[in-house]
Design a protein around this motif. Sequence first.
Motif, short mmCIF file in Angstrom:
data_model
loop_
_atom_site.label_atom_id
_atom_site.label_comp_id
_atom_site.label_asym_id
_atom_site.label_seq_id
_atom_site.Cartn_x
_atom_site.Cartn_y
_atom_site.Cartn_z
N VAL A 1 0.84 -1.21 0.00
CA VAL A 1 0.00 0.00 0.00
C VAL A 1 0.87 1.26 0.00
O VAL A 1 0.64 2.18 -0.78
CB VAL A 1 -0.98 -0.01 1.21
CG1 VAL A 1 -1.65 1.34 1.39
CG2 VAL A 1 -2.02 -1.09 1.02
N LEU A 2 1.89 1.29 0.87
CA LEU A 2 2.77 2.46 0.92
C LEU A 2 3.52 2.64 -0.40
O LEU A 2 3.69 3.77 -0.87
CB LEU A 2 3.77 2.36 2.09
CG LEU A 2 3.18 2.34 3.51
CD1 LEU A 2 4.30 2.41 4.54
CD2 LEU A 2 2.19 3.48 3.74
N ALA A 3 3.94 1.54 -1.02
CA ALA A 3 4.66 1.61 -2.29
C ALA A 3 3.74 2.15 -3.39
O ALA A 3 4.15 2.96 -4.22
CB ALA A 3 5.21 0.24 -2.68
N SER A 4 2.49 1.71 -3.36
CA SER A 4 1.53 2.16 -4.36
C SER A 4 1.27 3.66 -4.24
O SER A 4 1.28 4.39 -5.24
CB SER A 4 0.25 1.32 -4.22
OG SER A 4 -0.89 2.10 -4.50
N ALA B 1 -7.30 11.35 -1.48
CA ALA B 1 -6.89 11.39 -0.07
C ALA B 1 -7.78 10.51 0.82
O ALA B 1 -7.29 9.85 1.73
CB ALA B 1 -6.90 12.83 0.44
N GLY B 2 -9.08 10.48 0.53
CA GLY B 2 -10.01 9.66 1.32
C GLY B 2 -9.67 8.18 1.23
O GLY B 2 -9.70 7.47 2.23
N ASP B 3 -9.31 7.74 0.01
CA ASP B 3 -8.94 6.33 -0.18
C ASP B 3 -7.66 6.00 0.60
O ASP B 3 -7.56 4.95 1.22
CB ASP B 3 -8.70 6.03 -1.67
CG ASP B 3 -9.99 6.16 -2.48
OD1 ASP B 3 -11.07 6.04 -1.88
OD2 ASP B 3 -9.90 6.37 -3.70
N LEU B 4 -6.70 6.93 0.55
CA LEU B 4 -5.45 6.73 1.28
C LEU B 4 -5.74 6.58 2.78
O LEU B 4 -5.27 5.63 3.41
CB LEU B 4 -4.50 7.92 1.05
CG LEU B 4 -3.25 7.98 1.94
CD1 LEU B 4 -2.34 6.79 1.70
CD2 LEU B 4 -2.49 9.27 1.71
#
Length: 157
Positions: A32-35, A73-76
């Motif tokens: 997730v962080l890489a994406s 931003a909401g998805d993150l």
Amino acid sequence: MVKVVRKVARKSAATGTMNTAAAEVRASIRTVLASWSGLVAEERHLRPPARDVPALARFLGRHVDWLTRHPAAGDLADEIRELSRRASNVVDPNGVRRVHIGDCPDIDCEGNLVALIRTHGDRLPTEIVCTASDAHTWPATWWTRLARRMRTQGEVR
Ligand SMILES: [Zn+2]
């Protein structure tokens, strides 16, 4: 000899389950962080960071202001919240944290009061229980009364 081997095998299997769950969450965190780092790097024309969790987290931290203004931003936030919940489940699978709060104020009771704080899910309310007697429980709605009683008890002693 056979007995010993079986014991060792069983123990390592249990440890393996725990490590597998932890490894899975860790892999998800990295993915997730890489994406998200990839998105930042691409849209801001930067070099993406190394694909390890500390480097990715530092990179995202540097661009957090930009990210909060991004349409995704909401998805993150949702994805990070979900990862955080999964990681907490691995660390604390019962979802109950025990916090020692003091001596039981019941007369002649040698027990200690422990607050049971459920870290996820709201199936049962958080309560305070006594280590010596199941009868000495204090539901959340009684905490003001409990605090008064503990204070009074302290003055008597
Ligand atoms: Zn008690």
